[in-house]
Write a protein that holds these residues in place. Structure first.
Motif, PDB file in Angstrom:
ATOM      1  N   TYR A  86       0.869  -1.010  -0.122  1.00 24.89           N
ATOM      2  CA  TYR A  86       0.132  -0.054   0.060  1.00 24.89           C
ATOM      3  C   TYR A  86       0.783   1.325  -0.034  1.00 24.89           C
ATOM      4  CZ  TYR A  86      -3.900  -2.844   0.684  1.00 24.89           C
ATOM      5  OH  TYR A  86      -5.311  -3.831   0.580  1.00 24.89           O
ATOM      6  N   ARG A 131      -6.862  -0.351  -5.041  1.00 20.88           N
ATOM      7  CA  ARG A 131      -6.946  -1.186  -3.699  1.00 20.88           C
ATOM      8  C   ARG A 131      -6.900  -0.402  -2.243  1.00 20.88           C
ATOM      9  NH1 ARG A 131      -6.334  -6.876  -4.115  1.00 20.88           N
ATOM     10  NH2 ARG A 131      -5.700  -7.531  -6.252  1.00 20.88           N
ATOM     11  N   ARG A 155      -7.181  -0.764   2.168  1.00 24.69           N
ATOM     12  CA  ARG A 155      -7.393  -1.450   3.309  1.00 24.69           C
ATOM     13  C   ARG A 155      -8.030  -0.337   4.233  1.00 24.69           C
ATOM     14  NH1 ARG A 155      -4.444  -5.882   5.249  1.00 24.69           N
ATOM     15  NH2 ARG A 155      -4.280  -5.974   7.602  1.00 24.69           N
ATOM     16  N   ASP A 167      -8.875  -6.007   3.326  1.00 29.41           N
ATOM     17  CA  ASP A 167      -8.544  -5.418   2.050  1.00 29.41           C
ATOM     18  C   ASP A 167      -9.681  -5.546   1.062  1.00 29.41           C
ATOM     19  OD1 ASP A 167      -5.883  -5.282   2.650  1.00 29.41           O
ATOM     20  OD2 ASP A 167      -5.803  -7.291   2.622  1.00 29.41           O
TER      21      ASP A 167
END
Length: 948
Positions: free
Chosen positions: A476, A495, A497, A510
């Motif tokens: 990340y 993406r 989290r 996630d």
């Protein structure tokens, strides 16, 4: 026809009776250090008063006529060594003489030179013009004659006299066929034809006034007054030389952090022996805003094909990275000048940066053998961390930290085990600084491959690294929120989290946002809003949100903390976005606003611009242009200004303008020193550049808290007024004043025609006017004035002014010089004794005002070159030696009537013990000399303390 051009036409007809005159084509001529071929010249019938130099007609192995810049002489300044050969393969025109008063008036309508108002002044060279004034003249003449212009700019500022003193966004376009200033190489090619500063025409220009240009007919295409009369602006930024040959050299790409320019030739105030063909400047730093009574310019015409610049790294380039946004633009966007932009120059692989604090818009490139990707500026703005690998590409990557400065410090490798990609600074809750990074920044499309990577953090401080700590699985690298509840990334997929309510990222889940469509350049806002900026590939989700289809990266998309799209900003026509990052340390007053820095890619895929995107209104500001500019990061200093209803933020502490004169930069930092140490100082040092270089406040005994207020240009009158206006009113613990007795320039006058800042430039700055309107705050210092001063425009080299409480620390040791310059006739003051008396009266005023406050005064005579003992002059600016000795004795005798005053003579008529290794030049000490002098001054003050 105007009167000025009638004169010029007359000169042209006298000089050029036939189209082609004597041509030295093919003849070798020895001129000191080189053998060269003269380019043929002829009248330029299309451009009144100019001579056409046909440099293209002489060919050699370098492809053009050679012009020789600089010298191999070891006694020359560092900026004048070694010799550079410039091969010019194009024809150009140049004025046969300096632009006259009449010519300047005919184009600009007025002049700023009072000499131009006298009888028979039309043929005097116009002086007191800044570089910017010459630019405006060139552009205006081009427009009047139907040409395009050589210079573009975004904003101009004028002083009370009408001089242009600031020109933001200034760009020189050598490819344009128009009037302009000559380059240094062109100027030298013309001057080298008949260089003879000790000859007939310079003798006519001796004395203390410039003479009429071309005061007698010239023959054979010679150029007038290049070795005398007045010094002349040329086009170039001050670049440094290398022993090489460059075709169509046009100087440095910029003037560095000081914005230094080149001036050429001699003036009426110089002795002929002191005028060197290779000289490039003046006594002090020359910037575009400089002006003087001995500085003018001549005009040139013609485009420069294939122009080549050479940076201070010694590398020649046929393109530049050009700053486009002015410092004022940056101030308006960020509410402070203290903003830094860093990016990768993909042509060289180096990092480059712009520090907007000083307004000179210099692009500094840090030459390095290490490939530099994804730079990130540290929270304090002093360091940058970068990696050797790119987002979206798996493989080995290391990270390094280096200073954002011109110092040649080596980068420090980030010491961790394994790979380190996309490093980002972070301030922890306990105040420690850390670097967050990922183990790999490659394609994140495959779940298993992505989760095999990880995100890490390592603390860093004072050159030391802590133990790396794994934060979680998954790479990340798009950012982690302040509360550790959101992390994002993108290198194919967007993406996230996301931590559950009450949880942290350690137990987060996630997820993939943006419907699983392709995304990249993901950046989490640094203002706490948890907004996420990213780019896409013109996918369905983005098109539906925008309401129309668009191409790859043609929209900068903003999502909220849940991944929901909330904004889309279109790229400019013909461009697409890349490398988008939120601005660091910036919190917008508008919760829906913010600033993002990005690159723009043209239709050919070249990253030609770095831009600033205003998220609130979608406007886009061009920051810099170049060939391939990647991975920008922009930082704003967190500033603190106390809330106060007593101070006007548009005036308080504004003692400087962007791109200002060196002397004004110095004075701005003297004001910061004043407000910063007003309650601490008990010793102040006043005077010229001699104490500014030669007294080190940190070298005094702990009994003394000294501040150096030395300033250039300076006169004893300025020291008097600075004391009366500011120092006596605010430094309540003051016990000792040290003032330089620069008796060799006691020829200066008080008032608007001298070097007293409080008459000359004082009213050009809102801060000083504001102080004056409040009676210089005699009733008490207003809280917040220091902070306003600190946050005003300054210099990226402020450490040179502040590190040693005002001693200028950026001066290299040289020597006293065996043949020191004498700037003024040593007999002048014999005929103007009244000027010495006026200066002495100013000194007496200082002594008397100090006595009223029980303050002692040291009159300090600084050492100068011992070689002056072999001349008729006391020092650099003259004064007959016998007259100087008599004056010094008069000053010493003042102690009888004023016991609070003593003369400290460290020159001793040249018989001092300050060695060559202690000198910068003929009248300035370098650090070693300043340590010795300060120690002796300290002993004197200690002896007084002992008597109390």
């Amino acid at each position: 026809m105007s009167k000025s051009f009638a004169h010029t036409f007359f000169f042209g007809k006298v000089l050029f009776l036939v189209p082609f005159l004597l041509v030295f084509f093919g003849c070798d001529t020895f001129f000191g250090e080189h053998v060269w071929l003269n380019a043929p010249v002829e009248a330029d019938n299309a451009h009144d008063g100019l001579i056409l130099i046909k440099a293209s007609k002489v060919k050699n192995s370098s492809g053009g006529t050679l012009s020789y810049l600089g010298t191999y002489a070891s006694s020359a300044k560092a900026s004048e060594r070694p010799q550079l050969r410039a091969a010019l393969n194009y024809d150009f025109s140049m004025g046969m003489h300096e632009v006259t008063c009449a010519e300047f008036k005919s184009i600009m309508g007025t002049t700023f030179d009072e000499r131009c108002n006298g009888e028979d002044s039309d043929l005097l060279p116009v002086t007191k013009v800044t570089y910017y004034d010459a630019v405006l003249y060139s552009n205006e003449r081009s427009k009047r004659e139907g040409y395009d212009t050589s210079y573009s700019y975004t904003l101009t500022t004028f002083d009370g006299n009408g001089n242009c003193i600031s020109m933001e966004g200034l760009v020189f376009h050598p490819e344009v066929d128009a009037y302009r200033l000559p380059t240094e190489a062109e100027w030298l090619m013309a001057a080298d034809r008949d260089w003879n500063p000790s000859g007939e025409w310079n003798a006519q220009n001796s004395g203390f006034e410039p003479k009429n240009v071309c005061s007698y007919p010239r023959l054979h295409g010679e150029f007038c007054d290049m070795g005398g009369n007045v010094k002349e602006w040329v086009s170039d930024w001050l670049g440094y030389f290398k022993d090489t040959t460059i075709t169509n050299y046009v100087g440095g790409p910029d003037g560095g952090v000081l914005g230094e320019r080149v001036i050429k030739g001699g003036s009426y105030r110089n002795e002929p022996s002191a005028i060197k063909l290779y000289s490039r400047g003046d006594v002090y730093v020359v910037t575009s805003a400089a002006k003087s009574e001995y500085l003018g310019f001549r005009i040139a015409f013609g485009k420069i094909p294939g122009a080549v610049w050479m940076g201070r790294d010694g590398k020649a380039r046929d393109s530049r990275i050009i700053p486009m946004a002015s410092a004022t633009n940056i101030k308006n966007a960020f509410d402070t000048y203290r903003t830094m932009l860093v990016f990768r120059n993909d042509v060289t692989g180096n990092l480059a940066y712009v520090d907007y604090v000083n307004g000179t818009l210099s692009v500094t490139e840090i030459s390095d053998s290490i490939d530099s990707y994804h730079p990130d500026i540290s929270p304090d703005g002093r360091l940058v961390v970068f990696c050797t690998g790119m987002e979206g590409v798996s493989g080995k990557s290391e990270a390094y930290i280096r200073a954002l400065s011109t110092s040649n410090t080596k980068p420090l490798k980030v010491k961790v085990d394994g790979n380190i990609s996309i490093p980002r600074w972070r301030v922890l809750e306990n105040g420690d600084t850390a670097i967050v990074y990922v183990s790999d920044a490659g394609n994140n499309k495959d779940d298993g491959e992505f989760k095999s990577k990880s995100t890490w953090m390592v603390t860093y401080g004072n050159g030391r690294f802590g133990t790396p700590q794994k934060l979680f699985d998954g790479a990340y690298h798009g950012g982690i929120s302040d509360d550790y509840k959101l992390a994002v990334t993108g290198a194919r997929l967007l993406r996230a989290r996301v931590a559950p309510a009450g949880g942290t990222l350690a137990d987060a889940h996630d997820t993939v946002w943006y419907n699983g469509e392709q995304a990249c350049n993901v950046s989490l806002a640094t203002d706490g809003s948890k907004r996420v900026a990213f780019l896409d590939f013109g996918g369905k989700t983005g098109a539906e949100f925008v309401g129309e289809s668009y191409g790859t990266h043609e929209r900068l998309l903003i999502a909220d903390s849940t991944g929901k799209l909330i904004k889309a900003i279109a790229s400019p026509e013909g461009f697409s976005f890349d490398h988008a990052e939120w601005a660091l340390n910036y919190v917008s007053p508008d919760p829906d606003g913010g600033l993002i820095v990005a690159t723009l890619t043209n239709a050919n895929g070249a990253h030609t611009k770095v831009v600033l995107v205003n998220v609130g209104d979608g406007s886009i500001l061009d920051l810099v242009e170049g060939d391939e500019l990647w991975h920008p990061s922009i930082w704003r200093k967190k500033i603190y200004v106390p809330e106060t209803d007593k101070l006007d933020p548009d005036s308080a502490g504004v003692y400087l303008r962007p791109s200002d004169k060196w002397e004004s930069v110095i004075m701005r930092y003297k004001m910061e020193l004043l407000w910063k140490y007003r309650d601490s100082a008990n010793v102040v040092i006043l005077g010229s550049s001699r104490p500014m270089f030669g007294v080190t406040p940190l070298g005094f005994n702990k009994k003394f808290f000294a501040v150096n207020f030395g300033q250039t240009p300076n006169s004893i009158y300025m020291s008097r007024d600075y004391l009366n206006h500011y120092i006596f009113n605010h430094m309540k613990n003051l016990k000792y004043i040290v003032v330089s007795l620069d008796i060799d320039f006691w020829h200066k006058v008080d008032g608007p025609y001298g070097d007293n800042f409080f008459y000359t430039d004082f009213r050009n700055y809102p801060g000083y006017i504001y102080d004056e309107n409040h009676d210089f705050w005699k009733d008490g210092y207003p809280e917040g004035l220091l902070e306003f001063t600190e946050n005003s425009v300054g210099s990226s080299d402020e450490r040179y002014y502040m590190k040693d409480r005002g001693r200028y620390s950026n001066a290299n040791c040289g020597s006293w010089r065996e043949e020191p310059e004498i700037e003024q006739d040593s007999l002048y003051l014999d005929e103007h004794r009244n000027l010495i008396d006026d200066s002495k009266d100013a000194l007496l005023t200082i002594i008397k005002e100090a006595a009223k406050r029980d303050i002692r005064v040291v009159g300090l005579i600084f050492p100068q070159s011992p070689a002056y003992a072999e001349t008729g002059a006391f020092g650099r600016y003259g004064l007959r030696r016998s007259s100087a000795e008599k004056l010094i004795n008069e000053l010493k005798s003042l102690n009888k009537e004023y016991p609070n005053f003593v003369v400290m003579d460290e020159n001793k008529m040249g018989k001092h013990d300050y060695t060559d290794m202690m000198a910068v030049d003929e009248d300035h000490l370098c650090y070693g000399g300043s340590v010795v002098l300060t120690s002796r001054l300290n002993d004197l003050l200690l002896s007084w303390e002992a008597k109390k």
